[in-house]
Design a protein around this motif. Structure first.
Motif, PDB file in Angstrom:
ATOM      1  N   ILE A  67      39.665  44.302  63.605  1.00  0.00           N
ATOM      2  CA  ILE A  67      39.624  45.731  63.249  1.00  0.00           C
ATOM      3  C   ILE A  67      39.718  45.897  61.728  1.00  0.00           C
ATOM      4  O   ILE A  67      39.028  46.730  61.140  1.00  0.00           O
ATOM      5  N   GLN A  68      40.573  45.109  61.087  1.00  0.00           N
ATOM      6  CA  GLN A  68      40.697  45.153  59.629  1.00  0.00           C
ATOM      7  C   GLN A  68      39.380  44.731  58.970  1.00  0.00           C
ATOM      8  O   GLN A  68      38.955  45.329  57.980  1.00  0.00           O
ATOM      9  N   GLU A  69      38.762  43.708  59.513  1.00  0.00           N
ATOM     10  CA  GLU A  69      37.483  43.227  58.972  1.00  0.00           C
ATOM     11  C   GLU A  69      36.422  44.311  59.092  1.00  0.00           C
ATOM     12  O   GLU A  69      35.676  44.579  58.142  1.00  0.00           O
ATOM     13  N   MET A  70      36.343  44.944  60.263  1.00  0.00           N
ATOM     14  CA  MET A  70      35.365  46.005  60.461  1.00  0.00           C
ATOM     15  C   MET A  70      35.606  47.157  59.485  1.00  0.00           C
ATOM     16  O   MET A  70      34.664  47.698  58.895  1.00  0.00           O
ATOM     17  N   ALA A  71      36.852  47.519  59.289  1.00  0.00           N
ATOM     18  CA  ALA A  71      37.201  48.611  58.379  1.00  0.00           C
ATOM     19  C   ALA A  71      36.687  48.329  56.969  1.00  0.00           C
ATOM     20  O   ALA A  71      36.278  49.249  56.256  1.00  0.00           O
ATOM     21  N   GLY A  72      36.684  47.062  56.574  1.00  0.00           N
ATOM     22  CA  GLY A  72      36.194  46.691  55.257  1.00  0.00           C
ATOM     23  C   GLY A  72      34.700  46.913  55.067  1.00  0.00           C
ATOM     24  O   GLY A  72      34.212  46.980  53.941  1.00  0.00           O
ATOM     25  N   HIS A  73      33.957  47.034  56.173  1.00  0.00           N
ATOM     26  CA  HIS A  73      32.510  47.250  56.104  1.00  0.00           C
ATOM     27  C   HIS A  73      32.130  48.726  56.101  1.00  0.00           C
ATOM     28  O   HIS A  73      30.941  49.046  56.008  1.00  0.00           O
ATOM     29  N   LEU A  74      33.125  49.599  56.242  1.00  0.00           N
ATOM     30  CA  LEU A  74      32.850  51.035  56.292  1.00  0.00           C
ATOM     31  C   LEU A  74      33.612  51.735  55.168  1.00  0.00           C
ATOM     32  O   LEU A  74      34.766  52.120  55.330  1.00  0.00           O
ATOM     33  N   PRO A  75      32.991  51.909  54.020  1.00  0.00           N
ATOM     34  CA  PRO A  75      33.690  52.463  52.859  1.00  0.00           C
ATOM     35  C   PRO A  75      34.275  53.862  53.077  1.00  0.00           C
ATOM     36  O   PRO A  75      35.269  54.218  52.458  1.00  0.00           O
ATOM     37  N   SER A  76      33.682  54.654  53.939  1.00  0.00           N
ATOM     38  CA  SER A  76      34.166  56.016  54.175  1.00  0.00           C
ATOM     39  C   SER A  76      35.076  56.110  55.390  1.00  0.00           C
ATOM     40  O   SER A  76      35.327  57.201  55.905  1.00  0.00           O
ATOM     41  N   LEU A  77      35.591  54.985  55.850  1.00  0.00           N
ATOM     42  CA  LEU A  77      36.454  54.973  57.034  1.00  0.00           C
ATOM     43  C   LEU A  77      37.712  55.803  56.807  1.00  0.00           C
ATOM     44  O   LEU A  77      38.354  55.718  55.764  1.00  0.00           O
ATOM     45  N   VAL A  78      38.051  56.595  57.812  1.00  0.00           N
ATOM     46  CA  VAL A  78      39.304  57.347  57.821  1.00  0.00           C
ATOM     47  C   VAL A  78      40.277  56.684  58.789  1.00  0.00           C
ATOM     48  O   VAL A  78      41.427  56.456  58.458  1.00  0.00           O
ATOM     49  N   ALA A  79      39.782  56.338  59.995  1.00  0.00           N
ATOM     50  CA  ALA A  79      40.637  55.680  60.990  1.00  0.00           C
ATOM     51  C   ALA A  79      39.768  54.942  61.990  1.00  0.00           C
ATOM     52  O   ALA A  79      38.608  55.294  62.208  1.00  0.00           O
ATOM     53  N   THR A  80      40.354  53.933  62.599  1.00  0.00           N
ATOM     54  CA  THR A  80      39.695  53.188  63.666  1.00  0.00           C
ATOM     55  C   THR A  80      40.759  52.586  64.555  1.00  0.00           C
ATOM     56  O   THR A  80      41.884  52.334  64.112  1.00  0.00           O
ATOM     57  N   ALA A  81      40.406  52.341  65.822  1.00  0.00           N
ATOM     58  CA  ALA A  81      41.359  51.724  66.748  1.00  0.00           C
ATOM     59  C   ALA A  81      40.626  51.165  67.955  1.00  0.00           C
ATOM     60  O   ALA A  81      39.515  51.591  68.281  1.00  0.00           O
ATOM     61  N   VAL A  82      41.293  50.224  68.598  1.00  0.00           N
ATOM     62  CA  VAL A  82      40.892  49.727  69.903  1.00  0.00           C
ATOM     63  C   VAL A  82      41.881  50.339  70.882  1.00  0.00           C
ATOM     64  O   VAL A  82      43.097  50.229  70.689  1.00  0.00           O
ATOM     65  N   VAL A  83      41.365  51.000  71.906  1.00  0.00           N
ATOM     66  CA  VAL A  83      42.191  51.836  72.763  1.00  0.00           C
ATOM     67  C   VAL A  83      42.003  51.462  74.233  1.00  0.00           C
ATOM     68  O   VAL A  83      40.873  51.267  74.687  1.00  0.00           O
ATOM     69  N   HIS A  84      43.117  51.398  74.960  1.00  0.00           N
ATOM     70  CA  HIS A  84      43.053  51.187  76.402  1.00  0.00           C
ATOM     71  C   HIS A  84      42.606  52.495  77.041  1.00  0.00           C
ATOM     72  O   HIS A  84      43.203  53.549  76.808  1.00  0.00           O
ATOM     73  N   LEU A  85      41.556  52.441  77.825  1.00  0.00           N
ATOM     74  CA  LEU A  85      40.929  53.636  78.368  1.00  0.00           C
ATOM     75  C   LEU A  85      41.838  54.424  79.305  1.00  0.00           C
ATOM     76  O   LEU A  85      41.872  55.651  79.270  1.00  0.00           O
TER      77      LEU A  85
END
Length: 124
Positions: free
Chosen positions: A9-27
């Motif tokens: 998730i940290q790696e992915m965040a580094g590829h999105l300069p305008s990222l505000v938030a991201t998460a992996v969520v149990h449905l």
């Protein structure tokens, strides 16, 4: 497993300069397995819980309206943000990304698809 998911998730965040938030969520329960927020006023865990209800509603709607179809992703737009949700077809998890609207949407979707596939390998 959780450490690998957090690193991914940290790696992915580094590829999105305008990222505000991201998460992996149990449905099923809306609990975030791992998440990142670049702003103090945005809680990725709280967003996870709210977005879980959207994914669950989407699944019900697709079943009722287009049974047999599979959702690639869900896009929510506001005047300032994109919310992209991509859920696993094989596991009870989804990945969400919230970016500022200056993010290139096509690139964000491609990045999410790649990282969702990689996350499925870790969580599967």
């Amino acid at each position: 497993m959780l450490n690998k998911a957090a690193a991914l998730i940290q790696e992915m965040a580094g590829h999105l300069p305008s990222l505000v938030a991201t998460a992996v969520v149990h449905l099923e329960d809306g609990l975030s397995i791992t998440g990142v927020s670049t702003r103090e006023d945005v809680d990725a865990g709280a967003a996870s819980a709210y977005l879980a209800t959207i994914v669950q509603s989407n699944q019900k709607a697709i079943k009722a309206l287009a049974d047999g179809q599979v959702t690639d992703d869900i896009l929510i737009t506001t005047d300032q943000y994109y919310f992209l949700i991509r859920h696993s077809h094989t596991l009870p998890y989804f990945l969400f990304v919230m970016t500022q609207k200056d993010e290139w949407l096509g690139r964000a979707r491609l990045i999410m698809a790649d990282y969702n596939r990689r996350m499925e390998e870790i969580l599967g």
